[in-house]
Write a protein that holds these residues in place. Structure first.
Motif, mmCIF file in Angstrom:
data_model
loop_
_atom_site.group_PDB
_atom_site.id
_atom_site.type_symbol
_atom_site.label_atom_id
_atom_site.label_comp_id
_atom_site.label_asym_id
_atom_site.label_seq_id
_atom_site.Cartn_x
_atom_site.Cartn_y
_atom_site.Cartn_z
ATOM 1 N N ASP A 1 2.109 -0.141 6.298
ATOM 2 C CA ASP A 1 1.030 -1.116 6.135
ATOM 3 C C ASP A 1 1.667 -2.447 5.780
ATOM 4 O OD1 ASP A 1 -1.427 0.625 6.149
ATOM 5 O OD2 ASP A 1 -0.325 1.557 4.504
ATOM 6 N N ARG B 1 -10.823 9.580 -2.075
ATOM 7 C CA ARG B 1 -9.413 9.176 -1.973
ATOM 8 C C ARG B 1 -8.662 9.615 -3.236
ATOM 9 N NH1 ARG B 1 -8.332 5.559 2.050
ATOM 10 N NH2 ARG B 1 -6.491 4.780 0.963
ATOM 11 N N GLY C 1 0.811 -1.229 0.000
ATOM 12 C CA GLY C 1 0.000 0.000 0.000
ATOM 13 C C GLY C 1 0.838 1.269 0.000
ATOM 14 N N GLY C 2 0.352 2.249 0.766
ATOM 15 C CA GLY C 2 0.964 3.583 0.749
ATOM 16 C C GLY C 2 2.432 3.575 1.140
ATOM 17 N N ARG D 1 -8.159 -5.919 -4.644
ATOM 18 C CA ARG D 1 -9.266 -5.281 -3.909
ATOM 19 C C ARG D 1 -8.960 -3.820 -3.606
ATOM 20 N NH1 ARG D 1 -8.229 -3.921 1.334
ATOM 21 N NH2 ARG D 1 -6.372 -4.856 2.218
ATOM 22 N N ARG D 2 -7.759 -3.374 -3.954
ATOM 23 C CA ARG D 2 -7.321 -2.038 -3.527
ATOM 24 C C ARG D 2 -7.855 -0.938 -4.428
ATOM 25 N NH1 ARG D 2 -3.531 -2.355 0.721
ATOM 26 N NH2 ARG D 2 -3.664 -4.515 1.387
ATOM 27 N N ASP D 3 -7.614 0.313 -3.999
ATOM 28 C CA ASP D 3 -8.236 1.431 -4.704
ATOM 29 C C ASP D 3 -7.551 1.795 -6.023
ATOM 30 O OD1 ASP D 3 -6.033 2.251 -3.256
ATOM 31 O OD2 ASP D 3 -7.046 3.875 -2.179
ATOM 32 N N ARG E 1 4.388 2.508 -1.930
ATOM 33 C CA ARG E 1 4.269 3.620 -2.890
ATOM 34 C C ARG E 1 5.233 4.746 -2.517
ATOM 35 N NH1 ARG E 1 -0.744 6.077 -1.197
ATOM 36 N NH2 ARG E 1 0.659 7.268 0.114
ATOM 37 N N ASN F 1 -1.277 1.936 -5.321
ATOM 38 C CA ASN F 1 -1.379 1.435 -3.940
ATOM 39 C C ASN F 1 -1.431 -0.083 -3.916
ATOM 40 O OD1 ASN F 1 -1.427 3.960 -2.845
ATOM 41 N ND2 ASN F 1 -3.659 4.097 -2.746
ATOM 42 N N ARG G 1 -7.883 13.204 -2.975
ATOM 43 C CA ARG G 1 -6.871 13.450 -1.943
ATOM 44 C C ARG G 1 -5.469 13.061 -2.447
ATOM 45 N NH1 ARG G 1 -5.873 10.506 2.642
ATOM 46 N NH2 ARG G 1 -7.530 9.008 2.227
ATOM 47 N N TYR G 2 -5.354 11.904 -3.090
ATOM 48 C CA TYR G 2 -4.039 11.488 -3.600
ATOM 49 C C TYR G 2 -3.567 12.428 -4.715
ATOM 50 C CZ TYR G 2 -4.275 6.998 -1.118
ATOM 51 O OH TYR G 2 -4.342 6.028 -0.166
ATOM 52 N N THR H 1 -16.271 5.919 -1.736
ATOM 53 C CA THR H 1 -15.328 6.747 -0.963
ATOM 54 C C THR H 1 -14.003 6.852 -1.723
ATOM 55 O OG1 THR H 1 -14.416 4.926 0.348
ATOM 56 C CG2 THR H 1 -16.318 6.085 1.270
ATOM 57 N N ARG H 2 -13.799 5.932 -2.672
ATOM 58 C CA ARG H 2 -12.566 6.015 -3.479
ATOM 59 C C ARG H 2 -12.533 7.299 -4.316
ATOM 60 N NH1 ARG H 2 -13.109 -0.328 -5.180
ATOM 61 N NH2 ARG H 2 -12.470 -1.163 -3.154
ATOM 62 N N ASP I 1 -17.164 1.047 -4.099
ATOM 63 C CA ASP I 1 -16.812 1.853 -2.927
ATOM 64 C C ASP I 1 -16.594 3.309 -3.352
ATOM 65 O OD1 ASP I 1 -15.816 3.121 -0.762
ATOM 66 O OD2 ASP I 1 -14.210 1.691 -0.344
HETATM 67 P P1 ATP Z 1 -1.576 7.323 3.692
HETATM 68 O O1 ATP Z 1 -0.275 7.742 3.137
HETATM 69 O O2 ATP Z 1 -2.618 8.372 3.762
HETATM 70 O O3 ATP Z 1 -1.468 6.483 4.935
HETATM 71 P P2 ATP Z 1 -2.302 4.964 2.314
HETATM 72 O O4 ATP Z 1 -2.247 4.754 0.840
HETATM 73 O O5 ATP Z 1 -1.414 4.139 3.166
HETATM 74 O O6 ATP Z 1 -2.116 6.482 2.510
HETATM 75 P P3 ATP Z 1 -4.527 4.118 3.951
HETATM 76 O O7 ATP Z 1 -5.828 4.816 4.087
HETATM 77 O O8 ATP Z 1 -3.634 3.977 5.114
HETATM 78 O O9 ATP Z 1 -3.806 4.802 2.726
HETATM 79 O O10 ATP Z 1 -4.850 2.686 3.359
HETATM 80 C C1 ATP Z 1 -3.824 1.711 3.187
HETATM 81 C C2 ATP Z 1 -4.026 0.976 1.880
HETATM 82 O O11 ATP Z 1 -5.272 0.277 1.933
HETATM 83 C C3 ATP Z 1 -4.102 1.886 0.660
HETATM 84 O O12 ATP Z 1 -2.838 2.130 0.113
HETATM 85 C C4 ATP Z 1 -4.967 1.069 -0.277
HETATM 86 O O13 ATP Z 1 -4.189 0.093 -0.931
HETATM 87 C C5 ATP Z 1 -5.907 0.332 0.655
HETATM 88 N N1 ATP Z 1 -7.196 1.040 0.805
HETATM 89 C C6 ATP Z 1 -7.549 1.939 1.742
HETATM 90 N N2 ATP Z 1 -8.817 2.348 1.564
HETATM 91 C C7 ATP Z 1 -9.285 1.686 0.499
HETATM 92 C C8 ATP Z 1 -10.537 1.655 -0.186
HETATM 93 N N3 ATP Z 1 -11.553 2.421 0.199
HETATM 94 N N4 ATP Z 1 -10.644 0.830 -1.233
HETATM 95 C C9 ATP Z 1 -9.619 0.057 -1.620
HETATM 96 N N5 ATP Z 1 -8.428 0.045 -1.038
HETATM 97 C C10 ATP Z 1 -8.243 0.841 0.005
#
Ligand code: ATP
Length: 432
Positions: A54, A186, A38-39, A134-136, A42, A140, A189-190, A182-183, A180
């Motif tokens: 994460d 997101r 994830g983040g 499953r991720r956004d 990245r 990520n 925001r990204y 809410t993406r 979802d």
């Molecule tokens: P940050 O730098 O803000 O912590 P992040 O990318 O780590 O950003 P988080 O909200 O901590 O974001 O979420 C961790 C990971 O979980 C994301 O990188 C993404 O892969 C996944 N994720 C979070 N929310 C969603 C969502 N609504 N749908 C799909 N995947 C999600």
């Protein structure tokens, strides 16, 4: 690895410099099936500092969390500020370890399906490929194994590395925003935080989802959580501008409207001890309209912030700032002397004053008053206190407060310059 990204070896080396990174690497050496994801991946591939780490595991998220917590906590010993906390989320098999220096999110690899658009997903244990899918966004959906023997093996969703190198946000499949919504927030925001472009097909899907009313399928509570994430970004205004540009702000609620110029000026006026998230949220309410085009009434603001699940203290401070700021403009205009300004502003929140300054015409008396109050006048205090007047023979009672008030007014207006004796003399001489 595409140009512009760190190598996996560099990512692992930099992970060792992050809070909790050495402990994760040590745990990885003792077990397989532990991946950074994830983040965090990245940001480390981009050469940035991740906000948190994460990880995913095949199973045993709770056990890993307690092991990590004891290692992180053991670092600085019993009773230290490093003491860590863990929280386990049964439904999603996730755990969180947090301590004063950092935070590690642990998830069990999973696959998700959506029974209805906007609902929370059904979750089952899955492979790393399913977990990435499953991720956004593709950027990520990249993971690096920390466990042995495969440490350093990289897994990525299709386009993951290529999109990251090209600074591009792309969803993993066409129904992503409907599953979802809410993406959508997101995405905005990204885009603001990373300065990434939105890949054209993803932009098209986002537009269609928004026009189709996708955000209406999500609970207000989840929308509120996403809005607070935008407000807590270090460049929160840029995040809000991005949400607005996408058309998502009004879709959360028509009572939210961003006046960028006002928000920008208010932020510029606000001192470091003000709360930017309060200021920005108040400015959104201030610009908002109720259904008939009239400004939002106070009761509507309460209903809106309650539905978005703001805490009561945050809600009250935000609404007070939004409600009082317009009237402060006139009050500041009328306050000729600093002591009058003190009378008008001393009981108001910093955010309300900053917002009022931003609503005033540029370089007007009101704007200058807000600037001077926030910059210096609010920090003018007396060196003497009630006990000095009691010692000088003034009887206990409201007169003490009146005399101190008179001395403070004299100090604010430049009649005395701070020596205790001068303050005392004025307080003894004037009744207030
Ligand atoms: P940050 O730098 O803000 O912590 P992040 O990318 O780590 O950003 P988080 O909200 O901590 O974001 O979420 C961790 C990971 O979980 C994301 O990188 C993404 O892969 C996944 N994720 C979070 N929310 C969603 C969502 N609504 N749908 C799909 N995947 C999600």
């Amino acid at each position: 690895m595409p140009d512009g990204l760190a190598t996996v070896a560099q990512v692992i080396e930099r992970l060792g410099d992050q809070p909790g990174g050495p402990e994760l690497l040590a745990l990885g050496a003792e077990r397989d099936e532990l991946m950074l994801i994830g983040g965090a991946v990245r940001d480390l591939l981009l050469g940035l500092c991740p906000r948190e780490l994460d990880v995913v595991v095949a199973d045993g998220a709770a056990d890993l969390a307690s092991e990590l917590a004891s290692r992180v906590g053991a670092l600085a010993g019993e009773g230290s500020v490093q003491r860590s906390q863990t929280a386990f989320h049964e439904r999603f098999h996730t755990a969180l370890v947090s301590w004063s220096d950092g935070q590690i999110d642990i998830a069990t690899r999973r696959s998700e399906s959506y029974a209805a658009p906007g609902a929370l997903p059904e979750v089952s244990v899955g492979t790393i490929e399913q977990d990435l899918r499953r991720r956004d966004f593709t950027v990520n959906a990249i993971a690096i194994e920390l466990g042995e023997p495969g440490r350093g093996t990289l897994h990525s969703a299709v386009h993951g590395l290529e999109d990251l190198a090209a600074k591009r946000l792309r969803v993993l499949h066409d129904t992503s925003f409907l599953d979802d919504p809410t993406r959508l927030l997101r995405l905005a925001r990204y885009r603001a935080r990373l300065g990434f472009e939105i890949e054209p097909h993803t932009a098209d899907l986002a537009r269609k989802a928004l026009h189709g009313g996708a955000l209406a399928t999500v609970s207000r509570s989840r929308l509120g959580a996403e809005l607070r994430l935008a407000l807590s970004e270090s460049e929160a205004l840029a995040a809000l501008v991005s949400v607005e540009r996408l058309g998502a702000l009004g879709a959360i609620h028509p009572g939210l409207r961003l006046d960028v110029a006002v928000a920008e000026r208010a932020l510029e006026l606000s001192p470091v001890d003000a709360h930017p998230e309060v200021l920005l949220m108040a400015s959104l309410l201030l610009g908002g309209e109720s259904g008939n085009g009239a400004p939002l009434a106070e009761g509507q603001m309460f209903a809106l912030l309650d539905s978005l699940e703001f805490t009561a203290p945050a809600r009250d401070r935000i609404i007070r700032s939004a409600v009082v700021a317009p009237s402060l403009v006139a009050r500041m205009q009328d306050a000729g002397r600093p002591s009058q300004l003190h009378g008008a502003l001393a009981s108001e929140a910093l955010e309300a004053v900053a917002l009022a300054g931003a609503l005033a015409a540029p370089d007007s008396a009101s704007e200058l008053a807000a600037r001077s109050w926030l910059g210096s006048l609010r920090n003018v205090h007396l060196a003497i206190g009630g006990e000095d007047l009691l010692a000088a023979g003034i009887p206990a009672g409201p007169e003490i407060g009146r005399r101190l008030g008179a001395a403070l007014a004299a100090k604010l207006d430049g009649e005395i310059h701070g020596a205790r004796e001068e303050e005392l003399a004025v307080a003894l001489e004037r009744q207030g």
